[in-house]
Design a protein around this motif. Structure first.
Motif, PDB file in Angstrom:
ATOM      1  N   LEU A  66       0.804  -1.214   0.000  1.00 39.28           N
ATOM      2  CA  LEU A  66       0.000   0.000   0.000  1.00 39.28           C
ATOM      3  C   LEU A  66       0.846   1.277   0.000  1.00 39.28           C
ATOM      4  N   SER A  67       2.144   1.130   0.202  1.00 39.62           N
ATOM      5  CA  SER A  67       2.987   2.319   0.261  1.00 39.62           C
ATOM      6  C   SER A  67       4.181   2.220  -0.677  1.00 39.62           C
ATOM      7  N   TYR A  68       4.989   1.185  -0.517  1.00 39.39           N
ATOM      8  CA  TYR A  68       6.189   1.072  -1.341  1.00 39.39           C
ATOM      9  C   TYR A  68       5.827   0.773  -2.796  1.00 39.39           C
ATOM     10  N   ARG A  69       4.975  -0.223  -3.001  1.00 41.47           N
ATOM     11  CA  ARG A  69       4.459  -0.530  -4.339  1.00 41.47           C
ATOM     12  C   ARG A  69       2.945  -0.679  -4.225  1.00 41.47           C
ATOM     13  N   VAL A  70       2.227   0.335  -4.645  1.00 42.71           N
ATOM     14  CA  VAL A  70       0.766   0.331  -4.529  1.00 42.71           C
ATOM     15  C   VAL A  70       0.192  -0.645  -5.556  1.00 42.71           C
ATOM     16  N   PHE A  71      -0.435  -1.716  -5.066  1.00 49.04           N
ATOM     17  CA  PHE A  71      -0.923  -2.730  -5.992  1.00 49.04           C
ATOM     18  C   PHE A  71      -2.278  -2.358  -6.581  1.00 49.04           C
ATOM     19  N   GLU A  72      -3.025  -1.494  -5.899  1.00 49.90           N
ATOM     20  CA  GLU A  72      -4.340  -1.103  -6.389  1.00 49.90           C
ATOM     21  C   GLU A  72      -4.696   0.267  -5.826  1.00 49.90           C
ATOM     22  N   GLU A  73      -4.947   1.226  -6.711  1.00 46.12           N
ATOM     23  CA  GLU A  73      -5.224   2.593  -6.295  1.00 46.12           C
ATOM     24  C   GLU A  73      -6.457   2.683  -5.403  1.00 46.12           C
ATOM     25  N   ASN A  74      -7.492   1.932  -5.735  1.00 43.90           N
ATOM     26  CA  ASN A  74      -8.735   2.001  -4.961  1.00 43.90           C
ATOM     27  C   ASN A  74      -8.559   1.499  -3.531  1.00 43.90           C
ATOM     28  N   SER A  75      -7.572   0.627  -3.321  1.00 43.17           N
ATOM     29  CA  SER A  75      -7.322   0.129  -1.965  1.00 43.17           C
ATOM     30  C   SER A  75      -6.850   1.263  -1.054  1.00 43.17           C
ATOM     31  N   ILE A  76      -6.117   2.219  -1.620  1.00 47.26           N
ATOM     32  CA  ILE A  76      -5.664   3.379  -0.846  1.00 47.26           C
ATOM     33  C   ILE A  76      -6.861   4.217  -0.419  1.00 47.26           C
ATOM     34  N   PHE A 121      -0.023   6.296   5.337  1.00 48.39           N
ATOM     35  CA  PHE A 121      -0.308   7.595   4.738  1.00 48.39           C
ATOM     36  C   PHE A 121       0.831   8.589   4.971  1.00 48.39           C
ATOM     37  N   LEU A 122       1.546   8.411   6.049  1.00 47.29           N
ATOM     38  CA  LEU A 122       2.729   9.244   6.285  1.00 47.29           C
ATOM     39  C   LEU A 122       3.753   9.034   5.183  1.00 47.29           C
ATOM     40  N   THR A 123       3.931   7.789   4.745  1.00 47.82           N
ATOM     41  CA  THR A 123       4.901   7.498   3.689  1.00 47.82           C
ATOM     42  C   THR A 123       4.334   7.744   2.289  1.00 47.82           C
ATOM     43  N   LEU A 124       3.006   7.909   2.177  1.00 46.94           N
ATOM     44  CA  LEU A 124       2.398   8.232   0.888  1.00 46.94           C
ATOM     45  C   LEU A 124       2.354   9.737   0.630  1.00 46.94           C
ATOM     46  N   ILE A 125       2.430  10.536   1.688  1.00 45.77           N
ATOM     47  CA  ILE A 125       2.350  12.000   1.536  1.00 45.77           C
ATOM     48  C   ILE A 125       3.375  12.541   0.535  1.00 45.77           C
ATOM     49  N   PRO A 126       4.639  12.093   0.562  1.00 47.01           N
ATOM     50  CA  PRO A 126       5.606  12.660  -0.392  1.00 47.01           C
ATOM     51  C   PRO A 126       5.526  12.084  -1.801  1.00 47.01           C
ATOM     52  N   MET A 127       4.583  11.178  -2.054  1.00 52.33           N
ATOM     53  CA  MET A 127       4.438  10.625  -3.398  1.00 52.33           C
ATOM     54  C   MET A 127       3.544  11.536  -4.228  1.00 52.33           C
ATOM     55  N   LYS A 128       4.052  12.006  -5.349  1.00 49.54           N
ATOM     56  CA  LYS A 128       3.306  12.958  -6.172  1.00 49.54           C
ATOM     57  C   LYS A 128       2.059  12.323  -6.772  1.00 49.54           C
ATOM     58  N   TYR A 129       2.192  11.065  -7.213  1.00 52.17           N
ATOM     59  CA  TYR A 129       1.073  10.389  -7.854  1.00 52.17           C
ATOM     60  C   TYR A 129       1.066   8.930  -7.420  1.00 52.17           C
ATOM     61  N   ILE A 130      -0.133   8.344  -7.368  1.00 56.53           N
ATOM     62  CA  ILE A 130      -0.234   6.904  -7.164  1.00 56.53           C
ATOM     63  C   ILE A 130      -0.224   6.283  -8.549  1.00 56.53           C
ATOM     64  N   ASP A 131       0.947   6.022  -9.059  1.00 52.47           N
ATOM     65  CA  ASP A 131       1.086   5.537 -10.434  1.00 52.47           C
ATOM     66  C   ASP A 131       2.305   4.631 -10.503  1.00 52.47           C
ATOM     67  N   THR A 132       2.078   3.347 -10.699  1.00 52.48           N
ATOM     68  CA  THR A 132       3.177   2.379 -10.723  1.00 52.48           C
ATOM     69  C   THR A 132       4.019   2.506 -11.988  1.00 52.48           C
ATOM     70  N   ARG A 133       3.532   3.286 -12.969  1.00 54.75           N
ATOM     71  CA  ARG A 133       4.301   3.463 -14.201  1.00 54.75           C
ATOM     72  C   ARG A 133       5.442   4.458 -14.010  1.00 54.75           C
ATOM     73  N   ILE A 134       5.390   5.235 -12.926  1.00 51.07           N
ATOM     74  CA  ILE A 134       6.429   6.219 -12.641  1.00 51.07           C
ATOM     75  C   ILE A 134       7.390   5.626 -11.612  1.00 51.07           C
ATOM     76  N   SER A 135       8.687   5.808 -11.813  1.00 54.40           N
ATOM     77  CA  SER A 135       9.665   5.253 -10.877  1.00 54.40           C
ATOM     78  C   SER A 135       9.505   5.888  -9.496  1.00 54.40           C
ATOM     79  N   ASN A 136       9.858   5.119  -8.481  1.00 51.10           N
ATOM     80  CA  ASN A 136       9.714   5.591  -7.101  1.00 51.10           C
ATOM     81  C   ASN A 136      10.489   6.876  -6.855  1.00 51.10           C
ATOM     82  N   GLU A 137      11.729   6.931  -7.323  1.00 48.04           N
ATOM     83  CA  GLU A 137      12.558   8.099  -7.056  1.00 48.04           C
ATOM     84  C   GLU A 137      12.034   9.332  -7.791  1.00 48.04           C
ATOM     85  N   GLU A 138      11.562   9.138  -9.020  1.00 49.74           N
ATOM     86  CA  GLU A 138      11.021  10.249  -9.795  1.00 49.74           C
ATOM     87  C   GLU A 138       9.731  10.777  -9.171  1.00 49.74           C
TER      88      GLU A 138
END
Length: 283
Positions: A66-76, A121-138
């Motif tokens: 749910l944070s490092y690799r989001v498997f499903e957006e709706n689950s968030i 959610f604390l670790t999701l706050i700095p993620m710009k988008y919930i999109d597995t197509r974009i690299s984690n660092e980017e």
């Protein structure tokens, strides 16, 4: 005097480690906060008198899927809704019941939707988008999560200073005798000032970022952090009062446990994330 020195050194070391991990890489950030989450979970389980290895498995699974690799957006979104409801029920129990019922009967609900989801959610706050197509660092925006922590720290610091020197009216004496209404508004003012400074700093050194976070967003974040951070602190105080302990742990000399340091942001993080989600979708 010695206690103040120990407390200061411990606090500075804690803040330095937090900021270092955030600006190093997302892997460092996730690794550190997984460790902090595991320690916090351990302290919380002791408070509610629950021995469970399953809780640590759930923490690891939530962090990965749910944070490092989001498997499903709706689950968030589902987790966000459930966590918000549980946190609001904790607020209700804080204000209108002598004991938090979940403390006795529904411990896994608080473990999953209060502690674990708070860190998710604390670790999701700095993620710009919930999109597995974009690299984690980017996709990683460390300045945003650092800014949220600065808002939290500013609120806590100003609340302490104003409350200690000018506080006369108790905020919720039966739960936290030292907290005052004056301290709360002092913390709110401190968070608002920090939000303004953050805005001006980013505007000066990274103007392109302002398309995403104008001044009103930072001020709203300051208000959210001040209100829900204070509630989170009070809820943790009630848990400790029911458990009959002063601190959740002893890992930080002069401060107590990790749960003592992160109680505000754990409770506030789903609401911060929800607000940023709304802002991004509207904008």
């Amino acid at each position: 005097m010695r206690e103040v020195i120990v407390r200061t050194i411990s606090g500075v070391l804690y803040i330095s480690i937090i900021i270092f991990s955030m600006f190093t890489s997302r892997a460092w950030f996730m690794g550190l906060f997984f460790v902090l989450a595991a320690i916090t979970l351990s302290e919380f389980l002791k408070l509610v008198h629950l021995t469970s290895y399953v809780a640590y498995f759930l923490l690891a699974a939530a962090f990965y899927f749910l944070s490092y690799r989001v498997f499903e957006e709706n689950s968030i979104y589902l987790l966000l809704i459930l966590s918000s409801f549980v946190n609001l029920f904790l607020l209700k129990d804080l204000l209108w019941t002598s004991k938090i019922p979940m403390f006795e009967k529904k411990k896994y609900i608080t473990v999953i939707f209060y502690i674990i989801s708070g860190f998710v959610f604390l670790t999701l706050i700095p993620m710009k988008y919930i999109d597995t197509r974009i690299s984690n660092e980017e996709n990683f925006a460390p300045r945003l999560i650092v800014s949220v922590f600065i808002l939290i720290w500013s609120n806590d610091t100003f609340a302490y200073l104003v409350g200690k020197n000018f506080g006369k009216h108790k905020l919720l004496e039966r739960i936290s005798p030292k907290k005052t209404i004056e301290g709360f508004f002092g913390g709110l003012l401190g968070a608002l000032l920090a939000g303004f400074v953050i805005f001006k700093f980013i505007e000066k050194y990274d103007p392109t970022n302002m398309d995403r976070h104008p001044l009103w967003v930072w001020l709203c974040l300051a208000v959210i952090v001040a209100i829900f951070g204070t509630i989170g602190d009070l809820i943790q105080s009630k848990f400790k009062r029911q458990a009959g302990v002063k601190d959740s742990g002893v890992i930080m000399p002069g401060h107590g446990g990790i749960y003592d340091r992160l109680d505000s942001i754990i409770y506030a993080s789903p609401f911060v994330y929800a607000f940023l989600l709304i802002v991004d979708n509207v904008s």
